[in-house]
Design a protein around this motif. Structure first.
Motif, PDB file in Angstrom:
ATOM      1  N   GLN A 232       0.811  -1.219   0.000  1.00 24.99           N
ATOM      2  CA  GLN A 232       0.000   0.000   0.000  1.00 24.99           C
ATOM      3  C   GLN A 232       0.844   1.270   0.000  1.00 24.99           C
ATOM      4  O   GLN A 232       0.317   2.365   0.156  1.00 24.99           O
ATOM      5  CB  GLN A 232      -0.947  -0.012   1.206  1.00 24.99           C
ATOM      6  N   GLY A 233       2.156   1.130  -0.172  1.00 25.98           N
ATOM      7  CA  GLY A 233       3.021   2.296  -0.269  1.00 25.98           C
ATOM      8  C   GLY A 233       3.518   2.838   1.051  1.00 25.98           C
ATOM      9  O   GLY A 233       4.159   3.890   1.090  1.00 25.98           O
ATOM     10  N   ARG A 234       3.253   2.144   2.161  1.00 28.00           N
ATOM     11  CA  ARG A 234       3.710   2.599   3.471  1.00 28.00           C
ATOM     12  C   ARG A 234       5.091   2.031   3.769  1.00 28.00           C
ATOM     13  O   ARG A 234       5.402   0.907   3.394  1.00 28.00           O
ATOM     14  CB  ARG A 234       2.729   2.160   4.563  1.00 28.00           C
ATOM     15  N   SER A 336       0.621  -7.793  -9.907  1.00 26.92           N
ATOM     16  CA  SER A 336       1.353  -9.054  -9.887  1.00 26.92           C
ATOM     17  C   SER A 336       1.322  -9.754  -8.546  1.00 26.92           C
ATOM     18  O   SER A 336       1.667 -10.916  -8.450  1.00 26.92           O
ATOM     19  CB  SER A 336       2.815  -8.801 -10.274  1.00 26.92           C
ATOM     20  N   LEU A 337       0.917  -9.069  -7.488  1.00 23.68           N
ATOM     21  CA  LEU A 337       1.060  -9.658  -6.168  1.00 23.68           C
ATOM     22  C   LEU A 337       0.035 -10.735  -5.869  1.00 23.68           C
ATOM     23  O   LEU A 337       0.229 -11.536  -4.982  1.00 23.68           O
ATOM     24  CB  LEU A 337       0.963  -8.561  -5.101  1.00 23.68           C
ATOM     25  N   GLN A 338      -1.074 -10.753  -6.619  1.00 21.91           N
ATOM     26  CA  GLN A 338      -2.109 -11.728  -6.309  1.00 21.91           C
ATOM     27  C   GLN A 338      -1.656 -13.160  -6.549  1.00 21.91           C
ATOM     28  O   GLN A 338      -2.320 -14.083  -6.116  1.00 21.91           O
ATOM     29  CB  GLN A 338      -3.368 -11.446  -7.126  1.00 21.91           C
ATOM     30  N   CYS A 339      -0.544 -13.363  -7.248  1.00 22.07           N
ATOM     31  CA  CYS A 339      -0.080 -14.735  -7.474  1.00 22.07           C
ATOM     32  C   CYS A 339       0.293 -15.421  -6.180  1.00 22.07           C
ATOM     33  O   CYS A 339       0.425 -16.628  -6.126  1.00 22.07           O
ATOM     34  CB  CYS A 339       1.106 -14.754  -8.431  1.00 22.07           C
ATOM     35  N   PHE A 340       0.444 -14.643  -5.090  1.00 24.55           N
ATOM     36  CA  PHE A 340       0.769 -15.225  -3.803  1.00 24.55           C
ATOM     37  C   PHE A 340      -0.487 -15.535  -2.984  1.00 24.55           C
ATOM     38  O   PHE A 340      -0.414 -15.780  -1.787  1.00 24.55           O
ATOM     39  CB  PHE A 340       1.653 -14.266  -2.997  1.00 24.55           C
ATOM     40  N   ASN A 341      -1.666 -15.487  -3.630  1.00 26.01           N
ATOM     41  CA  ASN A 341      -2.925 -15.756  -2.934  1.00 26.01           C
ATOM     42  C   ASN A 341      -3.252 -14.715  -1.879  1.00 26.01           C
ATOM     43  O   ASN A 341      -4.043 -14.972  -0.992  1.00 26.01           O
ATOM     44  CB  ASN A 341      -2.908 -17.142  -2.248  1.00 26.01           C
ATOM     45  N   PHE A 342      -2.639 -13.545  -1.937  1.00 29.89           N
ATOM     46  CA  PHE A 342      -2.989 -12.476  -1.009  1.00 29.89           C
ATOM     47  C   PHE A 342      -4.100 -11.656  -1.613  1.00 29.89           C
ATOM     48  O   PHE A 342      -3.940 -11.025  -2.634  1.00 29.89           O
ATOM     49  CB  PHE A 342      -1.775 -11.595  -0.732  1.00 29.89           C
ATOM     50  N   ASP A 347      -9.393  -1.223   0.678  1.00 28.66           N
ATOM     51  CA  ASP A 347      -8.655   0.030   0.652  1.00 28.66           C
ATOM     52  C   ASP A 347      -7.397  -0.076  -0.195  1.00 28.66           C
ATOM     53  O   ASP A 347      -6.918   0.913  -0.717  1.00 28.66           O
ATOM     54  CB  ASP A 347      -8.262   0.449   2.077  1.00 28.66           C
ATOM     55  N   GLY A 348      -6.832  -1.304  -0.325  1.00 27.72           N
ATOM     56  CA  GLY A 348      -5.585  -1.445  -1.063  1.00 27.72           C
ATOM     57  C   GLY A 348      -5.728  -2.285  -2.306  1.00 27.72           C
ATOM     58  O   GLY A 348      -4.755  -2.796  -2.818  1.00 27.72           O
ATOM     59  N   SER A 349      -6.911  -2.446  -2.801  1.00 25.20           N
ATOM     60  CA  SER A 349      -7.132  -3.347  -3.925  1.00 25.20           C
ATOM     61  C   SER A 349      -6.952  -2.632  -5.250  1.00 25.20           C
ATOM     62  O   SER A 349      -6.801  -1.423  -5.324  1.00 25.20           O
ATOM     63  CB  SER A 349      -8.552  -3.933  -3.860  1.00 25.20           C
TER      64      SER A 349
END
Length: 464
Positions: A232-234, A336-342, A347-349
């Protein structure tokens, strides 16, 4: 856990990530899941070494403090270097960068450091042992990431150093013993120090952030100060509560390239609290690097059925990759991060990102074909991959022309997979990126019913 993400940085025991023959144990599957989610959400993870390794880590950090503490207050001109002025695969021995107030001793097996004026210098103790410990851990973690991505076992072995090294080989990977902000280290670095009223001294680097060109980096420090930017950029302090046998692991640019952008590299920076500190901040940093005479390509990802974007299609020589600059602005613009099943929160989608783009009057709306392509890729990563992972199915997509006949045959090669994951009827079993637009709509409707109507309504609302 995959649905809500991790509330804080993940912790994984290294012993649970060691692969073994046969079916994976429950502890292995759970550890891989925590590892992948933490990398997806925070771009870092805490690795717990066995308790017996805690003494080695502690003694190595003590030796590092003494090594830098006994050095001169300002180094000779011939050993002052910046990271840009050093050959990436030939660093060895002591270096100093006064502008960042940083000192480094690089240990690279197979390469003898050249000392200035032919003087004899005793390096920090325990470097071969720490190098072997971190090197083995980095390879086990890399294999765990490969397992989660449904790649074959040890897919990157061809670009890694031999274990052990052959005669006259020089290690590509390097162990750096670092010291930030040693009080007795003097030079033109004072512009990096700010004094707070009634507070400690804080050091801020000249650059806002850095990114390693490694496959993986492991860092063990004696004081907190390492910050990594999350999804989320934090900026998150990742080494604030490390135990004696714990270290931080984060991915680098080489892994980003080798996985076609499906594993994002970590952006990191160091901020140091200088209060009551006579040694500075000492750390052990291991970088697992690819061999110089090899290429970074995405063949393993392609074989596993992943869509490969144009920028990753051609192999990249490692030597060229390591020596050129890499702007980081574009690294987090890909879903690309969804490949980790997260599954990111609302708010961060990606939906929030799309809303922000729509609210920006300067940003042009995406053309329908590109929006379809991005949405199809998102649904593949968020929905289909999750179903396949839960059922233990490895997705191997067909060729579009061949599969047009498969969908009309009961005993086709992809029939069982399509049935198991609920693939829509009449849609060829190919990567959604490569589907015709009409078939993309059928694919999206199958996994997100009402998608077409919802997006038609949103288009009407946006029209003037």
């Amino acid at each position: 856990m995959a649905g809500s993400g991790l509330p804080s940085l993940g912790r994984v025991k290294l012993t649970d990530l060691v692969p073994s023959d046969g079916l994976p144990s429950d502890s292995y599957k759970i550890s891989v899941s925590i590892l992948s989610q933490s990398l997806a959400q925070f771009s870092a993870v805490i690795i717990q070494f066995p308790a017996s390794d805690g003494a080695l880590l502690r003694s190595s950090l003590e030796s590092a403090r003494l090594y830098f503490h006994q050095r001169e207050t300002y180094p000779p001109a011939d050993i002052i270097h910046t990271s840009e002025s050093r050959e990436w695969c030939k660093t060895s021995g002591y270096y100093a960068d006064p502008h960042l107030w940083q000192e480094t001793y690089d240990y690279r097996p197979g390469l003898t450091p050249s000392e200035p004026n032919n003087s004899i210098e005793f390096p920090p103790a325990g470097l071969p042992d720490i190098f072997a410990l971190f090197g083995k851990a980095a390879r086990d973690i890399l294999d765990a990431i490969s397992y989660h991505l449904n790649l074959r076992s040890s897919p990157f072995v061809e670009i890694l150093d031999n274990v052990p090294l052959r005669n006259r080989e020089i290690s590509s990977s390097v162990l750096s013993v670092c010291c930030h902000a040693r009080p007795s280290f003097q030079g033109p670095q004072h512009h990096n120090i700010t004094t707070q009223e009634d507070g400690p001294l804080i050091m801020y680097p000249d650059h806002d952030h850095q990114v390693d060109k490694s496959l993986l980096s492991l860092v063990k420090s004696d004081r907190a100060g390492l910050h990594v930017r999350d999804f989320q950029g934090r900026w998150i302090l990742v080494d604030g509560d490390l135990g004696p046998q714990e270290a931080i692991v984060y991915p680098g640019l080489a892994l980003y390239q080798a996985t076609a952008g499906y594993v994002n590299p970590a952006l990191h920076k160091t901020e140091i609290n200088m209060e009551a500190n006579m040694y500075g901040r000492c750390s052990l940093a291991f970088k697992l690097l690819p061999k110089s005479m090899t290429n970074l390509d995405c063949s393993e990802m392609r074989v596993a059925g992943y869509g490969i974007e144009a920028q990753f299609q051609l192999p990249v020589p490692v030597d060229d990759f390591m020596q050129r600059s890499h702007p980081t602005d574009h690294l987090f613009n890909r879903p690309s991060l969804q490949c980790f099943n997260f599954q990111p929160t609302h708010d961060g989608s990606m939906k929030t990102l799309m809303r922000r783009r729509k609210q920006n009057p300067k940003s042009k709306p995406l053309p329908p074909s590109k929006r379809l392509r991005l949405e199809a890729q998102r649904v593949l990563k968020e929905r289909v991959q999750d179903i396949a992972d839960k059922k233990g199915i490895k997705l191997r997509f067909c060729n579009l022309k061949e599969c047009e006949s498969h969908i009309h045959s009961v005993d086709s090669p992809c029939a069982n997979i399509r049935m198991e994951i609920g693939w829509p009827l009449g849609v060829p079993f190919v990567h959604p990126h490569d589907l015709p637009n009409k078939a993309k709509l059928g694919f999206l409707e199958a996994y997100e019913p009402g998608w077409t109507e919802a997006h038609q309504n949103s288009d009407r609302n946006q029209s003037p």
